[in-house]
Design an enzyme around this catalytic site. Sequence first.
Site: not given
Ligand code: PEP
Length: 253
Positions: A9, A11, A97, A99, A167, A173, A213
């Site tokens: 992803n 973003k 998601h 976000e 998630e 992040g 992460s």
């Molecule tokens: C995400 O936002 O879908 C995600 C998993 O981000 P990260 O791997 O950077 O934690």
Amino acid sequence: MIKPLVAGNWKMNGLKAASSELTQLIQNCPDTESPESPDIMICPPATLVAGFAELAASSPVIIGAQDCHIHEKGAHTGDISAEMFADAGARAIIVGHSERRADHGESNELVKTKALAAHRSGLAAIVCIGETEDQRNAGKTLAVVEEQLTGSLPDEISDETVIVAYEPVWAIGTGRTPTVEDVAEVHGVLREQLINRFGAETGNAIRLLYGGSVKPENARELMSIANVDGALVGGASLKAGDLLGIVSAYSPG
Ligand code: PEP
């Protein structure tokens, strides 16, 4: 056996020049035909979907998109429909998601309608769910993800049209990840819920991704947890080398 998926992803990251990362990924990705190898997907920002789809056309890398409007077309300035993404060459859309849920107040009901919009246009929906840190600290993780899963998945689905991504919001992040036991517990409960709702055949075949992460250093441990059928990767998907490092968690050794 479920074929795993490693999905990136991107973003709101990536200009045209970032196509060099996709080229590198295409040139170095393993044969995704073999059942043990994961499918590999990149979901770039909307501006890059068509170009990436063209670049990846005769490669194993699948191109997806991030979010869509619920309608096919109309007076919705700045929005993009699932049909438009399908036309651009996407094969899946990330919906729900955290976000989007946080920044745009997206509810489970809206996420479900977006998943249906993806299906309407022939695309798979990657439906994201996950608890916040406060919810986890309050012991509400299972209740939260169960409610999100129930509310965000449409009734008519198949293992081809839906992928679920767990998630934890606090792991996105941040470089922090839940313990192996915590991921196993959540994914076990989600699997049970999918089986109860959609029957054993479909419930056991839906891919359950872990996201938050994931990086080359922790991928092998996270991807070997029961009911973890791959990863949704943010930051570490921006560099082909890092994503390939995560994909290699599936190679023997
Ligand atoms: C995400 O936002 O879908 C995600 C998993 O981000 P990260 O791997 O950077 O934690």
